[in-house]
Design a protein around this motif. Structure first.
Motif, PDB file in Angstrom:
ATOM      1  N   GLY A 138      32.731  40.965  41.841  1.00  0.00           N
ATOM      2  CA  GLY A 138      32.123  42.422  41.771  1.00  0.00           C
ATOM      3  C   GLY A 138      33.493  43.286  41.941  1.00  0.00           C
ATOM      4  O   GLY A 138      33.282  44.443  41.831  1.00  0.00           O
ATOM      5  N   LEU A 139      34.588  42.866  41.680  1.00  0.00           N
ATOM      6  CA  LEU A 139      35.702  43.498  41.609  1.00  0.00           C
ATOM      7  C   LEU A 139      35.616  44.770  40.725  1.00  0.00           C
ATOM      8  O   LEU A 139      35.510  44.314  39.391  1.00  0.00           O
ATOM      9  CB  LEU A 139      37.032  42.544  41.720  1.00  0.00           C
ATOM     10  N   SER A 140      35.967  45.807  41.022  1.00  0.00           N
ATOM     11  CA  SER A 140      36.118  46.813  40.074  1.00  0.00           C
ATOM     12  C   SER A 140      37.498  47.019  39.587  1.00  0.00           C
ATOM     13  O   SER A 140      37.896  46.896  38.374  1.00  0.00           O
ATOM     14  CB  SER A 140      35.682  48.121  40.543  1.00  0.00           C
ATOM     15  N   MET A 141      38.406  47.559  40.436  1.00  0.00           N
ATOM     16  CA  MET A 141      39.827  47.865  40.101  1.00  0.00           C
ATOM     17  C   MET A 141      40.724  47.729  41.424  1.00  0.00           C
ATOM     18  O   MET A 141      40.136  47.997  42.575  1.00  0.00           O
ATOM     19  CB  MET A 141      39.942  49.270  39.877  1.00  0.00           C
ATOM     20  N   ARG A 142      42.014  47.093  41.124  1.00  0.00           N
ATOM     21  CA  ARG A 142      43.089  46.995  42.180  1.00  0.00           C
ATOM     22  C   ARG A 142      43.959  48.303  41.746  1.00  0.00           C
ATOM     23  O   ARG A 142      44.569  48.018  40.458  1.00  0.00           O
ATOM     24  CB  ARG A 142      43.511  45.663  42.295  1.00  0.00           C
TER      25      ARG A 142
END
Lengths: 313, 325
Positions: free
Chosen positions: B40-44
């Protein structure tokens, strides 16, 4: 559609979209926009576009050559053999690297392919010492036909200045400080010892095929077109001795004589190694290395590092 | 992320406290840390701030399969302060470091783990030591390195790139081959992204290379045999063959210094490394590892005395032919 869910609609025109818009891109039948309502949707086309941008050649920039799908920009000539030329080149794109391109007439394609196979085989050896010695052998990148020429691409070795023949071009009367002959020959004998133990012989150790690294006192060998498995290793040893005689005597059309400034133990060793093939065979590369160490000790005392300037030895 | 200041003293003290601990005690995760799961990672994000107006994103993507465990342990127990110290010595202003861990998506439980970009010693260290050193790998000769390129291309956002068009850095360590393509099924399972089709690794690399300088670090000369050719096809002279995994931090820091132009050449790099207390032997090994890349940065030739157009004469080999044919 399950009860409670409304039909997906186009965020641009509000028109109704097919339910596939929930998980992939669709064309809105009203405004023709390409839309998806899936926030995690990723298209490969974006990545392919990045690849295309990365591989677009910059305008100008000299002569280019495409080999096995990779673009190489020719930077400058490095040397010329009987049928081939060596060029420094740079591979373009994310996999940017410096390469040496060996360019030859089209009819030399099979010979270059054979050389590439030999080098791949040598690079693949896993015997003791292979991690070290494989760095002193050319690393083939690709071979094939390009720009109406046969091409063999090798990885460039940083820090290598030129060949022993180039050294002699700057020093036409030969290498003045004979101590340099000791490390030059020793480096090649070490490499030959490793190769001969694996059953391989170079068979063409002329000065043009010795690449010199002045800072590290290194020597790498190129010109592997005649290398074979199972040949007489004494030929390599004899050739290496003749190349050293040429290094000390300088350029000329006649077979190089041993110069007067060569001290006695080294002169005797060079004479015997260059003229007595049976003795070379019995000594082997390791034996010759030991003889060289003993001769150097007798002539120059304990070893020490002597800076090498290939333009003025 | 990326707030707070880096303190070399604090970092050194942190490592000194754990000097007597075993690697298992330092890396105590026995599964993927929930905050390092890419699901579910969107943005680092690597962002500028008042403290860090010139943030520079630096990513370590560490192979944590069985054969590669030394590097994360060395980083956590010894070397990371030296990396930061070297960046400071090279006047790299505001480095922000993100750690990723890579395994094999065909066989491991946690083949992709990702931390956050951080500036402080404690937080950089936290994400590193939260990494789960699964020690797996499938025996297929490949690991899922391609997933890291995909993640960087698709799920990171750095001010150094967006605002200043300065690329960040990826240092990926490994000794195996990558899989040939980013699998849409693996990406769906691990991240939840829906790819329309598999992405060839060359395209994932090209996309990541638009925002990052990509480097693949092979830990020693013996291990280069099995993987160097393929990586060299993919990354050219950005593949760095080290002589020891102990050199990882020093090689990485010097690569940043050289690429940013803060180290003029390898002599300057050697001086900077010596200044950090590195032994002469290790300095030489690092310089040897860096030399091909350093040459690539030079506009001219490798050192031959020729200039464009000045072709050398054909060799005179008549006596050689008489002797050897």
């Amino acid at each position: 559609m399950t009860p409670g869910h409304t039909s997906p609609s186009c965020p641009q025109c509000g028109g109704s979209l097919p339910r596939q818009a929930l998980w992939r891109t669709v064309n809105c039948s009203y405004c023709k926009a390409v839309v998806t309502l899936n926030t995690r949707w990723v298209e490969r086309a974006d990545f392919h576009a990045a690849w295309t941008r990365a591989h677009t050649r910059p305008a100008g920039g000299g002569e280019w050559l495409t080999l096995r799908g990779a673009s190489y920009r020719l930077l400058e000539p490095l040397g010329r053999g009987e049928r081939s030329e060596a060029w420094l080149a740079e591979r373009h794109g994310p996999a940017r690297l410096r390469a040496v391109l060996k360019l030859a007439p089209v009819d030399a394609h099979d010979a270059l392919a054979c050389e590439a196979d030999t080098l791949r085989h040598l690079q693949g050896l896993t015997a003791a010492g292979s991690a070290y010695f494989s760095l002193r052998l050319p690393q083939p990148l690709a071979h094939g036909l390009a720009n109406d020429q046969a091409v063999l691409a090798l990885r460039a070795w940083p820090g290598f200045w030129g060949s022993l023949a180039d050294v002699l071009a700057f020093n036409p009367t030969g290498i003045a400080d004979v101590r340099h002959a000791v490390w030059l020959w020793r480096r090649v004998l070490e490499l030959l010892g490793y190769l001969h133990d694996q059953g391989w012989c170079h068979r063409d150790l002329r000065p043009e095929h010795w690449l010199i690294h002045p800072a590290d006192h290194g020597v790498n060998l190129v010109g592997w077109g005649r290398a074979v498995e199972g040949a007489d290793p004494a030929v390599d040893l004899q050739q290496s001795a003749w190349a050293m005689r040429a290094a000390l005597a300088g350029r000329g059309d006649a077979a190089p004589a041993l110069p007067a400034h060569c001290p006695p133990a080294l002169a005797q060793l060079l004479q015997r190694a260059s003229e007595d093939r049976d003795w070379c065979r019995s000594e082997g590369a390791d034996g010759l290395t030991r003889q060289l160490s003993a001769a150097a000790l007798a002539d120059f005392g304990p070893p020490r590092f002597v800076p090498f300037n290939p333009r003025q030895t | 992320m990326g707030h707070g200041n880096y303190s070399h003293a604090a970092h050194a003290a942190l490592l000194a406290d754990r000097a007597s601990l075993s690697a298992n005690e330092v890396f105590s995760q026995r599964g993927c840390h929930p905050l390092m799961s890419p699901r579910g990672l969107s943005m680092r994000e690597s962002r500028d701030s008042a403290d860090h107006p010139n943030a520079l994103g630096i990513v370590f993507a560490l192979d944590v399969t069985g054969s590669m465990g030394d590097i994360p342990r060395n980083l956590a127990q010894r070397d990371l302060p030296q990396f930061m110290g070297l960046l400071g010595a090279c006047a790299i202003p505001d480095p922000q470091v993100l750690f990723m861990a890579i395994g094999d998506a065909t066989s491991d439980d946690a083949p992709l783990q990702v931390g956050q970009f951080e500036s402080t010693a404690a937080l950089i260290d936290q994400w590193l030591t939260w990494s789960y050193l699964e020690g797996g790998g499938g025996g297929s000769g490949s690991e899922s390195y391609e997933l890291a390129f995909y993640l960087l291309a698709q799920h990171t956002d750095m001010d150094c790139w967006v605002k200043r068009k300065r690329r960040g850095y990826l240092f990926m360590t490994g000794d195996e081959l990558p899989y040939p393509a980013v699998s849409r099924h693996q990406v769906d399972t691990l991240l939840g992204d829906k790819l329309d089709e598999d992405i060839p690794i060359e395209e994932a690399i090209a996309a990541a290379a638009e925002q990052y300088h990509l480097f693949f670090l092979i830990p020693d000369l013996k291990r280069r045999k099995g993987c160097e050719d393929r990586w060299r096809d993919l990354l050219g002279d950005h593949v760095i063959c080290m002589e020891s995994p102990d050199d990882t931090c020093h090689v990485a820091a010097a690569l940043v210094g050289l690429t940013e132009g803060r180290l003029a050449d390898l002599d300057a790099a050697a001086r900077a490394l010596s200044g950090q207390g590195l032994s002469r032997e290790r300095v030489s090994a690092v310089v040897r590892a860096l030399r091909p890349y350093a040459e690539l940065l030079k506009p001219g030739a490798v050192g031959l005395p020729l200039r464009p157009g000045a072709r050398p004469a054909a060799p005179a080999t008549s006596w050689w032919k008489r002797l050897f044919g």
